[in-house]
Design an enzyme around this catalytic site. Structure first.
Site, PDB file in Angstrom:
ATOM      1  N   LEU A 149       0.858  -1.174   0.000  1.00  9.49           N
ATOM      2  CA  LEU A 149       0.000   0.000   0.000  1.00  9.49           C
ATOM      3  C   LEU A 149       0.899   1.230   0.000  1.00  9.49           C
ATOM      4  O   LEU A 149       1.962   1.231   0.626  1.00  9.49           O
ATOM      5  CB  LEU A 149      -0.910   0.025   1.243  1.00  9.49           C
ATOM      6  CG  LEU A 149      -1.962  -1.079   1.354  1.00  9.49           C
ATOM      7  CD1 LEU A 149      -2.732  -0.930   2.669  1.00  9.49           C
ATOM      8  CD2 LEU A 149      -2.927  -1.050   0.168  1.00  9.49           C
ATOM      9  N   ASP A 150       0.454   2.275  -0.679  1.00  7.47           N
ATOM     10  CA  ASP A 150       1.200   3.525  -0.668  1.00  7.47           C
ATOM     11  C   ASP A 150       1.381   4.027   0.758  1.00  7.47           C
ATOM     12  O   ASP A 150       0.576   3.723   1.647  1.00  7.47           O
ATOM     13  CB  ASP A 150       0.467   4.603  -1.473  1.00  7.47           C
ATOM     14  CG  ASP A 150       0.518   4.345  -2.974  1.00  7.47           C
ATOM     15  OD1 ASP A 150       1.318   3.496  -3.408  1.00  7.47           O
ATOM     16  OD2 ASP A 150      -0.238   5.021  -3.695  1.00  7.47           O
ATOM     17  N   LEU A 151       2.411   4.833   0.952  1.00  7.97           N
ATOM     18  CA  LEU A 151       2.688   5.445   2.252  1.00  7.97           C
ATOM     19  C   LEU A 151       1.443   6.077   2.860  1.00  7.97           C
ATOM     20  O   LEU A 151       1.129   5.868   4.042  1.00  7.97           O
ATOM     21  CB  LEU A 151       3.784   6.509   2.089  1.00  7.97           C
ATOM     22  CG  LEU A 151       4.035   7.441   3.269  1.00  7.97           C
ATOM     23  CD1 LEU A 151       4.668   6.681   4.413  1.00  7.97           C
ATOM     24  CD2 LEU A 151       4.894   8.620   2.837  1.00  7.97           C
ATOM     25  N   ASP A 152       0.709   6.847   2.068  1.00  9.80           N
ATOM     26  CA  ASP A 152      -0.428   7.624   2.573  1.00  9.80           C
ATOM     27  C   ASP A 152      -1.691   6.792   2.740  1.00  9.80           C
ATOM     28  O   ASP A 152      -2.666   7.257   3.343  1.00  9.80           O
ATOM     29  CB  ASP A 152      -0.755   8.784   1.621  1.00  9.80           C
ATOM     30  CG  ASP A 152       0.399   9.753   1.465  1.00  9.80           C
ATOM     31  OD1 ASP A 152       1.465   9.512   2.062  1.00  9.80           O
ATOM     32  OD2 ASP A 152       0.244  10.744   0.733  1.00  9.80           O
ATOM     33  N   THR A 153      -1.716   5.590   2.184  1.00 10.56           N
ATOM     34  CA  THR A 153      -2.914   4.754   2.200  1.00 10.56           C
ATOM     35  C   THR A 153      -2.914   3.844   3.416  1.00 10.56           C
ATOM     36  O   THR A 153      -1.910   3.198   3.720  1.00 10.56           O
ATOM     37  CB  THR A 153      -2.988   3.894   0.927  1.00 10.56           C
ATOM     38  OG1 THR A 153      -2.905   4.737  -0.220  1.00 10.56           O
ATOM     39  CG2 THR A 153      -4.283   3.106   0.881  1.00 10.56           C
TER      40      THR A 153
END
Length: 223
Positions: A66-70
């Site tokens: 998952l992306d950092l922000d997700t």
């Protein structure tokens, strides 16, 4: 909104990883926002899902990220056999993945399909771009969960039929309704509506690598 210089140092994530399920073969977790899935190239970006779990599970490997922000749900195989089995399910697109997002604007239709080919934007890393010449086929299905006229936003469920980098971010932006809080693809207005990316991996379905039993997991949406 201009992306930050790349690579950059990730702020320390103080939130803990939540374990949703564990047996001898797999871990199913919920990742907090602002935690990397795996260590970054910069030595100060070591904190991640992988580095936090490895001390107790030295043989783990990641089959998806998952992306950092997700925030949200991930399955983590605990040994090589489980890793190969689940990786094969991802390759064959047998994994069910649903995300919840809050988009800028009021969507006209209650459901639909976003079909835009995605390619790396080599001149502006880590961005991706829509390219009909070199992009890979990328498909997202959406359905509206609710609309908020006062905040000019729409809560949606997003089903990934493919798993390209930044697929949900760039598909919704191209559709005209970027994810609120997105620092890479949203307009300034949509970015400043939230201190975090309003994207959460909510549902994950796959077959257990040992028993072949279908498994479905949910991670509550924190926004």
């Amino acid at each position: 909104m201009q992306p930050q210089p790349f690579p950059y140092i990730v702020p320390k994530c103080e939130q803990a990883i939540t374990t949703l399920y564990e047996d001898d073969d797999i871990l199913v977790i919920s990742k907090p926002e602002f935690l990397l899935s795996q260590p970054g190239k910069h030595p100060d970006n070591h904190d991640s899902v992988l580095s936090r779990l490895q001390p107790n599970h030295p043989d783990i490997a990641l089959v998806h990220r998952l992306d950092l922000d997700t925030s949200g749900i991930m399955v983590v195989p605990l040994h090589k056999t489980a890793c190969a089995h689940i990786a094969r399910q991802f390759q064959l697109r047998q994994i069910h993945k649903t995300y919840t997002a809050v988009l800028w604007g009021l969507l006209e239709h209650d459901q639909g399909t976003l079909d835009y080919p995605i390619a790396k934007d080599w001149q502006h890393p880590p961005l991706q771009k829509i390219c009909y010449e070199t992009g890979k086929s990328s498909i997202t299905k959406y359905r509206v969960l609710s609309r908020n006229k006062q905040e000019n936003s729409t809560r949606v469920a997003l089903d990934l039929l493919t798993g390209r980098t930044h697929q949900l971010r760039i598909h919704t932006r191209t559709f005209g309704h970027p994810i609120i809080g997105c620092d890479l693809y949203a307009t300034d207005e949509a970015f400043h509506m939230s201190p975090r990316l309003m994207l959460h991996a909510t549902e994950l379905g796959f077959r257990h690598p040992e028993t072949e039993e279908p498994m479905e997991f949910l991670s509550p949406v924190p926004f």
